[in-house]
Design an enzyme around this catalytic site. Sequence first.
Site, PDB file in Angstrom:
ATOM      1  N   CYS A   2      56.475  45.013  41.356  1.00  0.00           N
ATOM      2  CA  CYS A   2      57.600  45.852  41.789  1.00  0.00           C
ATOM      3  C   CYS A   2      58.933  45.110  41.712  1.00  0.00           C
ATOM      4  O   CYS A   2      59.008  43.924  41.992  1.00  0.00           O
ATOM      5  CB  CYS A   2      57.398  46.291  43.229  1.00  0.00           C
ATOM      6  N   ARG A  27      58.919  42.939  34.283  1.00  0.00           N
ATOM      7  CA  ARG A  27      57.967  42.519  35.308  1.00  0.00           C
ATOM      8  C   ARG A  27      56.698  43.361  35.302  1.00  0.00           C
ATOM      9  O   ARG A  27      55.695  42.968  35.886  1.00  0.00           O
ATOM     10  CB  ARG A  27      58.624  42.630  36.690  1.00  0.00           C
ATOM     11  N   TRP A  74      54.723  48.806  40.703  1.00  0.00           N
ATOM     12  CA  TRP A  74      53.454  48.405  40.108  1.00  0.00           C
ATOM     13  C   TRP A  74      52.411  48.727  41.172  1.00  0.00           C
ATOM     14  O   TRP A  74      52.362  48.106  42.224  1.00  0.00           O
ATOM     15  CB  TRP A  74      53.480  46.914  39.781  1.00  0.00           C
ATOM     16  N   ASN A  98      58.562  45.693  47.724  1.00  0.00           N
ATOM     17  CA  ASN A  98      57.706  44.913  46.824  1.00  0.00           C
ATOM     18  C   ASN A  98      56.806  44.067  47.708  1.00  0.00           C
ATOM     19  O   ASN A  98      57.293  43.289  48.519  1.00  0.00           O
ATOM     20  CB  ASN A  98      58.583  44.022  45.931  1.00  0.00           C
ATOM     21  N   GLY A  99      55.491  44.222  47.548  1.00  0.00           N
ATOM     22  CA  GLY A  99      54.563  43.438  48.365  1.00  0.00           C
ATOM     23  C   GLY A  99      53.452  44.322  48.897  1.00  0.00           C
ATOM     24  O   GLY A  99      53.215  45.419  48.375  1.00  0.00           O
ATOM     25  N   GLU A 476      43.089  30.546  26.341  1.00  0.00           N
ATOM     26  CA  GLU A 476      44.423  31.148  26.270  1.00  0.00           C
ATOM     27  C   GLU A 476      44.485  32.134  25.095  1.00  0.00           C
ATOM     28  O   GLU A 476      45.086  33.199  25.203  1.00  0.00           O
ATOM     29  CB  GLU A 476      45.484  30.045  26.140  1.00  0.00           C
ATOM     30  N   LYS A 480      45.447  35.981  25.579  1.00  0.00           N
ATOM     31  CA  LYS A 480      46.560  36.619  24.857  1.00  0.00           C
ATOM     32  C   LYS A 480      46.073  37.893  24.182  1.00  0.00           C
ATOM     33  O   LYS A 480      46.715  38.933  24.237  1.00  0.00           O
ATOM     34  CB  LYS A 480      47.152  35.710  23.770  1.00  0.00           C
ATOM     35  N   GLU A 483      45.295  40.639  26.766  1.00  0.00           N
ATOM     36  CA  GLU A 483      46.501  41.131  27.445  1.00  0.00           C
ATOM     37  C   GLU A 483      47.234  42.172  26.619  1.00  0.00           C
ATOM     38  O   GLU A 483      47.668  43.186  27.142  1.00  0.00           O
ATOM     39  CB  GLU A 483      47.495  39.976  27.679  1.00  0.00           C
ATOM     40  N   HIS A 499      24.107  28.895  25.647  1.00  0.00           N
ATOM     41  CA  HIS A 499      23.529  29.136  26.965  1.00  0.00           C
ATOM     42  C   HIS A 499      23.777  30.561  27.437  1.00  0.00           C
ATOM     43  O   HIS A 499      23.981  30.789  28.629  1.00  0.00           O
ATOM     44  CB  HIS A 499      24.076  28.105  27.959  1.00  0.00           C
ATOM     45  N   LYS A 599      54.649  40.753  35.006  1.00  0.00           N
ATOM     46  CA  LYS A 599      55.105  39.424  34.588  1.00  0.00           C
ATOM     47  C   LYS A 599      55.022  38.433  35.742  1.00  0.00           C
ATOM     48  O   LYS A 599      54.635  37.286  35.572  1.00  0.00           O
ATOM     49  CB  LYS A 599      56.546  39.546  34.084  1.00  0.00           C
TER      50      LYS A 599
HETATM   51  C1  G6P Z   1      51.003  37.029  35.258  1.00  0.00           C
HETATM   52  C2  G6P Z   1      51.603  37.027  33.867  1.00  0.00           C
HETATM   53  C3  G6P Z   1      51.047  35.869  33.055  1.00  0.00           C
HETATM   54  C4  G6P Z   1      51.284  34.551  33.788  1.00  0.00           C
HETATM   55  C5  G6P Z   1      50.730  34.593  35.211  1.00  0.00           C
HETATM   56  C6  G6P Z   1      51.210  33.409  36.033  1.00  0.00           C
HETATM   57  O1  G6P Z   1      49.665  37.342  35.189  1.00  0.00           O
HETATM   58  O2  G6P Z   1      51.325  38.250  33.216  1.00  0.00           O
HETATM   59  O3  G6P Z   1      51.689  35.821  31.790  1.00  0.00           O
HETATM   60  O4  G6P Z   1      50.679  33.519  33.085  1.00  0.00           O
HETATM   61  O5  G6P Z   1      51.186  35.760  35.895  1.00  0.00           O
HETATM   62  O6  G6P Z   1      52.595  33.515  36.183  1.00  0.00           O
HETATM   63  P1  G6P Z   1      53.545  32.313  36.523  1.00  0.00           P
HETATM   64  O7  G6P Z   1      54.899  32.915  36.607  1.00  0.00           O
HETATM   65  O8  G6P Z   1      53.073  31.754  37.826  1.00  0.00           O
HETATM   66  O9  G6P Z   1      53.414  31.319  35.411  1.00  0.00           O
END
Ligand code: G6P
Length: 604
Positions: A2, A27, A74, A98-99, A476, A480, A483, A499, A599
Amino acid sequence: MCGIVGIVGTETVTARLIDGLKRLEYRGYDSAGVAVLNGSGLKRARAKGKIVALIDELSDNPIDGPAGIAHTRWATHGEPNIANAHPHFAGKVGVVHNGIIENYQDIRAELSHRTFTSETDTEVIAHLMDEALEAGQSSKDAFAATLKKLRGAYALALMVDDGQNEIYAARAGSPLAIGIGDGEMYLGSDALALAQLSRELIYLEEGDWAVLSPKGFQVYDQNDKAVKRDVTVITAGMGASEKGDYDHYMLKEIYEQPITVNATLKNYLAERDQFGDIAQKLDFNSVDRLVLTACGTACYAAEVAKYWFEQYAGLAVDVDIASEFRYRHPVLSPNSQFIAVSQSGETADTLAALRYCKDAGLKTAALVNVMTSTMAREADMAMPLNAGPEIGVASTKAFTSQLTALASLALLAAVQRGKLSGEDAEKQMQNLGALSLLVSTALEQDTHIKKLAKDLSVAKSAFFLGRGAMVPIAFEGALKLKEISYIHAEGYAAGELKHGPIALIEKDTPVIVVAPHDRLFEKTVSNMQEVAARGARIFLFTDSEGHKEAGHMAFASVAMPAADPFIAPIIQSIGMQLLAYHTAVTLGTDVDQPRNLAKSVTVE
Ligand code: G6P
């Protein structure tokens, strides 16, 4: 997650609130809304989906006034629909939040005589405040009393139809900043939201609340005592970021990496191969353990760093997912260095881990991209990434900057602990110095990777394999892809495949193997052959030597630039980013704002 924007002044605010919301789009959100306070009371407009839907709603039913609050939601409690979108109204009160209000069900039960119109936790705030007003309290007292009844995390902005032109704000757990203007005051979740409005910001501290009017503002602490908070002047680079000629922010940010890795490096390595001032403040020789905690992509950067610190500096490293860390009762030695790794510096779980370690007496540092963030302010020491604003939800340039900073710190630790000779340390510093050039060369594989993405885009599921420091790079890569393309993907340590997961390999299952030509190359190639023998479609990400030796065994092979094993994880991560990006573009997904993702995750 949010986002909040607020303006109180004398001119109309709606268009500028919408502009602020657009700056918070990155965000992640699923509905949006705005409320204004004018001579005829509180008015609101809300819409499900993107901000354009809210703009449409406003063009059909315009509202405006000299004070307003706006929100991107969100969803946590209640599906993303108009009824659950903020602002929430009760009587004379409108609020955005937000929260998570953890005790909202208890409050709802207490207020069962009132009519609730949403499933959200937020709505209780408006009702609590309206009850206090009905009981005869002033708006200010009612607000202070309301906050005392809330448990959980919140940043909130609230307006009251009481004839005053004011906004009430509070912060407990979720970030919120006041922007100072001339005859106007602003509120925003971050500096980006306020970029067009103010460069003079006050970051509210835990438990702070404030009253804003056109003429000024007053901040109160959690004991309702009037306090003064420092003003942070935002520099141009921390403000808004434009997409330029790129189709997506993510692509722009991928292409910025030759510059951003250097910008990061400058903080840690000074001229003539000396460590920079920031790095010098850390003493890895006096600690017996390093504790790294992070979420998502940042956690994979920490996982790579574990290989570096252990191999080069002989320093034991614990890496923890922040959401698990404090609840598993970690055994912590005060003689440890804690580093929170976070792009935003606001991720709720990582922040909680930082506070936990601070309370436990550890030396704490925060490696963050946003130096005005809560983590940067609360850690004993803040270390910058300097990657510039990252707008794409899927982290790219912040990841390579995290890796670059952590690699520099691992070298520093190796030198401080006497594990690396001056000559070897200088060689690795030179490797880091050459990083920018190698990243540029890695980007030359873009066209080739784009073609491979077409093949990958038809898959329902994919595996990513690696060994050593390439394991977190495989994780990672899988993250990616998940996501932004929504293709199911799993990262695995190549040796672990037998395994269990190998049972899932069938004809044409895509397996992305990350294997530069290093000491583990042959072992990874053996694992690659095991899945190839079962029909897997191998996409090998290697270097020229690896391509020569094993390229013919793969369905496709990408020769990323050859790099010293020390920095190879950074180089290989570029291939993972490009593969995910082009796959997502092929599938036509919303690359910069993928569904359901935020984000900056400011709730637990
Ligand atoms: C969210 C974002 C990711 C990010 C993670 C940690 O899930 O979508 O891209 O890696 O948060 O965020 P930070 O700001 O703590 O690196």
